[in-house]
Design a protein around this motif. Structure first.
Motif, PDB file in Angstrom:
ATOM      1  N   VAL A   1      -2.892  -8.398 -40.936  1.00  7.94           N
ATOM      2  CA  VAL A   1      -3.163  -8.478 -39.609  1.00  7.94           C
ATOM      3  C   VAL A   1      -4.451  -9.419 -39.809  1.00  7.94           C
ATOM      4  N   LYS A   2      -4.351 -10.685 -38.786  1.00 13.04           N
ATOM      5  CA  LYS A   2      -5.422 -11.672 -38.741  1.00 13.04           C
ATOM      6  C   LYS A   2      -5.720 -12.511 -39.838  1.00 13.04           C
ATOM      7  N   MET A   3      -4.695 -12.234 -40.820  1.00 13.64           N
ATOM      8  CA  MET A   3      -4.956 -13.228 -42.189  1.00 13.64           C
ATOM      9  C   MET A   3      -3.743 -14.318 -42.207  1.00 13.64           C
ATOM     10  N   LYS A   4      -3.892 -15.372 -42.543  1.00 15.85           N
ATOM     11  CA  LYS A   4      -3.139 -16.645 -42.580  1.00 15.85           C
ATOM     12  C   LYS A   4      -3.289 -17.553 -43.719  1.00 15.85           C
ATOM     13  N   GLU A   5      -2.262 -18.058 -44.268  1.00 13.05           N
ATOM     14  CA  GLU A   5      -2.407 -19.096 -45.244  1.00 13.05           C
ATOM     15  C   GLU A   5      -1.666 -20.075 -44.967  1.00 13.05           C
ATOM     16  N   LYS A   6      -1.885 -21.208 -45.223  1.00 18.05           N
ATOM     17  CA  LYS A   6      -1.251 -22.569 -45.133  1.00 18.05           C
ATOM     18  C   LYS A   6       0.038 -22.622 -45.926  1.00 18.05           C
ATOM     19  N   GLY A   7       1.093 -22.989 -45.566  1.00 16.95           N
ATOM     20  CA  GLY A   7       2.084 -23.162 -46.448  1.00 16.95           C
ATOM     21  C   GLY A   7       2.192 -24.686 -46.777  1.00 16.95           C
ATOM     22  N   ASP A   8       3.348 -25.298 -46.997  1.00 14.98           N
ATOM     23  CA  ASP A   8       3.688 -26.801 -47.465  1.00 14.98           C
ATOM     24  C   ASP A   8       3.487 -27.903 -46.091  1.00 14.98           C
ATOM     25  N   ILE A   9       3.774 -27.365 -45.109  1.00 11.94           N
ATOM     26  CA  ILE A   9       3.597 -28.493 -43.876  1.00 11.94           C
ATOM     27  C   ILE A   9       2.770 -27.801 -42.701  1.00 11.94           C
ATOM     28  N   PRO A  10       1.650 -27.463 -42.776  1.00  6.81           N
ATOM     29  CA  PRO A  10       0.939 -26.723 -41.876  1.00  6.81           C
ATOM     30  C   PRO A  10       0.299 -27.888 -40.484  1.00  6.81           C
ATOM     31  N   GLU A  11       0.577 -28.876 -40.892  1.00  3.85           N
ATOM     32  CA  GLU A  11       0.078 -29.839 -39.900  1.00  3.85           C
ATOM     33  C   GLU A  11       0.800 -30.008 -38.443  1.00  3.85           C
ATOM     34  N   GLY A  12       0.159 -29.840 -37.368  1.00  4.95           N
ATOM     35  CA  GLY A  12       0.737 -29.706 -36.130  1.00  4.95           C
ATOM     36  C   GLY A  12       0.942 -28.480 -35.797  1.00  4.95           C
ATOM     37  N   TYR A  13       0.708 -27.220 -36.502  1.00  2.00           N
ATOM     38  CA  TYR A  13       1.144 -25.899 -36.132  1.00  2.00           C
ATOM     39  C   TYR A  13      -0.150 -25.034 -36.442  1.00  2.00           C
ATOM     40  N   SER A  14      -0.018 -24.062 -35.713  1.00  2.00           N
ATOM     41  CA  SER A  14      -1.136 -22.659 -35.735  1.00  2.00           C
ATOM     42  C   SER A  14      -0.279 -21.521 -35.752  1.00  2.00           C
ATOM     43  N   VAL A  15      -0.988 -20.374 -36.176  1.00  2.52           N
ATOM     44  CA  VAL A  15      -0.185 -19.204 -35.971  1.00  2.52           C
ATOM     45  C   VAL A  15      -1.112 -17.954 -35.509  1.00  2.52           C
ATOM     46  N   SER A  16      -0.585 -17.127 -35.186  1.00  2.00           N
ATOM     47  CA  SER A  16      -1.469 -15.918 -34.748  1.00  2.00           C
ATOM     48  C   SER A  16      -0.726 -14.665 -35.115  1.00  2.00           C
ATOM     49  N   ARG A  17      -1.410 -13.856 -35.790  1.00  2.00           N
ATOM     50  CA  ARG A  17      -1.086 -12.380 -36.219  1.00  2.00           C
ATOM     51  C   ARG A  17      -2.203 -11.219 -35.713  1.00  2.00           C
ATOM     52  N   GLU A  18      -2.023 -10.888 -34.507  1.00  2.00           N
ATOM     53  CA  GLU A  18      -2.964  -9.847 -33.958  1.00  2.00           C
ATOM     54  C   GLU A  18      -2.437  -8.687 -33.947  1.00  2.00           C
ATOM     55  N   LYS A  19      -1.157  -8.286 -34.394  1.00  2.00           N
ATOM     56  CA  LYS A  19      -0.580  -6.938 -34.704  1.00  2.00           C
ATOM     57  C   LYS A  19       0.165  -7.153 -35.818  1.00  2.00           C
ATOM     58  N   LYS A  20       0.572  -6.186 -36.519  1.00  2.43           N
ATOM     59  CA  LYS A  20       1.235  -6.098 -37.901  1.00  2.43           C
ATOM     60  C   LYS A  20       2.672  -6.459 -37.661  1.00  2.43           C
ATOM     61  N   GLU A  21       3.316  -6.181 -36.438  1.00  2.00           N
ATOM     62  CA  GLU A  21       4.572  -6.394 -36.375  1.00  2.00           C
ATOM     63  C   GLU A  21       5.017  -7.929 -35.746  1.00  2.00           C
ATOM     64  N   ARG A  22       3.904  -8.472 -35.295  1.00  2.00           N
ATOM     65  CA  ARG A  22       4.294  -9.792 -34.535  1.00  2.00           C
ATOM     66  C   ARG A  22       3.362 -11.031 -35.193  1.00  2.00           C
ATOM     67  N   PHE A  23       4.271 -11.917 -35.404  1.00  6.13           N
ATOM     68  CA  PHE A  23       3.740 -13.241 -35.959  1.00  6.13           C
ATOM     69  C   PHE A  23       4.076 -14.254 -35.203  1.00  6.13           C
ATOM     70  N   SER A  24       3.138 -14.903 -34.635  1.00  5.62           N
ATOM     71  CA  SER A  24       3.612 -16.117 -33.632  1.00  5.62           C
ATOM     72  C   SER A  24       3.168 -17.337 -34.164  1.00  5.62           C
ATOM     73  N   LEU A  25       4.013 -18.377 -33.914  1.00  4.14           N
ATOM     74  CA  LEU A  25       3.905 -19.959 -34.311  1.00  4.14           C
ATOM     75  C   LEU A  25       3.823 -20.720 -33.085  1.00  4.14           C
ATOM     76  N   ILE A  26       2.692 -21.527 -33.233  1.00  3.65           N
ATOM     77  CA  ILE A  26       2.357 -22.170 -32.028  1.00  3.65           C
ATOM     78  C   ILE A  26       2.349 -23.848 -32.261  1.00  3.65           C
ATOM     79  N   LEU A  27       3.150 -24.404 -31.547  1.00  2.70           N
ATOM     80  CA  LEU A  27       2.796 -26.127 -31.542  1.00  2.70           C
ATOM     81  C   LEU A  27       1.866 -26.324 -30.199  1.00  2.70           C
ATOM     82  N   GLU A  28       0.570 -26.866 -30.716  1.00  2.00           N
ATOM     83  CA  GLU A  28      -0.363 -27.237 -29.731  1.00  2.00           C
ATOM     84  C   GLU A  28       0.060 -28.329 -28.767  1.00  2.00           C
ATOM     85  N   SER A  29       0.865 -29.284 -29.282  1.00  2.00           N
ATOM     86  CA  SER A  29       1.282 -30.264 -28.745  1.00  2.00           C
ATOM     87  C   SER A  29       2.685 -30.945 -29.225  1.00  2.00           C
ATOM     88  N   ALA A  30       3.715 -30.361 -28.731  1.00  5.11           N
ATOM     89  CA  ALA A  30       4.902 -30.677 -29.376  1.00  5.11           C
ATOM     90  C   ALA A  30       5.220 -31.970 -29.569  1.00  5.11           C
TER      91      ALA A  30
END
Lengths: 113, 114
Positions: free
Chosen positions: B52-81
């Motif tokens: 929870v609240k930990m994240k690591e970049k993979g190979d292609i993180p540019e243009g994306y962000s993520v959120s993990r506020e709860k253990k069961e949920r992992f959200s991917l965000i495209l800030e400006s598609a």
């Protein structure tokens, strides 16, 4: 069915030894192949990958070549360090699969100083 | 049964929109992943999270962000598609503490950015 077979561990080597971890696969179609690594107490990290035959993935001194003729993707490193001690997983995914990554069972690598 | 659920199977968005892709797993897995899958390129890791609240970049993180506020949920965000983000997005989770080595994936979200 589709499967990935890795050599069983643990593999124990001395520092600066040459490393090979064997991985062979059975798959229909043309899979992409991966090696993942898990260091003690950490999550999974993608180590390297190859998406087509004869591609060589490399990272952190590790290499693996996609050998279609032998359906293999063996992981190699010329000189291992204590810090390479980890569990290594070979995996594949098929382009037309149901998106499930097929994993090997993992090989624990122990490097002694 | 193992279950990884992605909120949408298909999405159509416009360039510049903010896009949220949601993923929920019910297996109490520690590690969750977001990949994108494109023809000829295999699976590429965007981000992963091992807690929870930990994240690591993979190979292609540019243009994306993520959120993990709860253990069961992992959200991917495209800030400006953007149109080059048109792809199949795959969420996965895995737990090494159970000794199982299968990374479980959701059914995927096919995103089209127009």
């Amino acid at each position: 069915g589709d499967s990935v077979t890795q050599m069983e561990g643990p593999v124990t080597l001395s520092e600066e030894a040459f490393l090979t971890i064997n991985c062979t696969y059975t798959a229909t179609g043309y899979p992409s192949l991966f090696w993942y690594v898990q260091y003690p107490g950490e999550g999974l990290q993608l180590l390297l990958k190859a998406t087509k035959a004869d591609d060589k993935g490399s990272n952190k001194g590790f290499e693996a070549t996609y050998r279609k003729e032998t359906t293999s993707f063996h992981l190699e490193k010329g000189s291992v360090q204590v810090s390479d001690s980890a569990v290594y997983f070979c995996a594949l995914i098929l382009m037309d699969s149901n998106y499930q990554l097929i994993w090997g069972a993992g090989t624990k690598l122990i490097i002694k100083p | 049964d193992v279950k990884v659920t992605q909120s949408s199977r298909y999405l159509v968005k416009r360039t510049g929109e903010k896009v949220f892709l949601e993923c929920v797993q019910d297996m109490d897995h520690e590690n969750m992943f977001w990949y994108r899958q494109d023809p000829g390129l295999g699976l590429r890791l965007i981000y992963f999270s091992y807690d929870v609240k930990m994240k690591e970049k993979g190979d292609i993180p540019e243009g994306y962000s993520v959120s993990r506020e709860k253990k069961e949920r992992f959200s991917l965000i495209l800030e400006s598609a953007s149109t080059n983000q048109t792809s199949m997005y795959l969420c996965a989770s895995i737990s090494f503490t159970t000794g199982k080595n299968i990374q479980y994936f959701g059914a995927g979200t096919r995103l089209s950015v127009l």
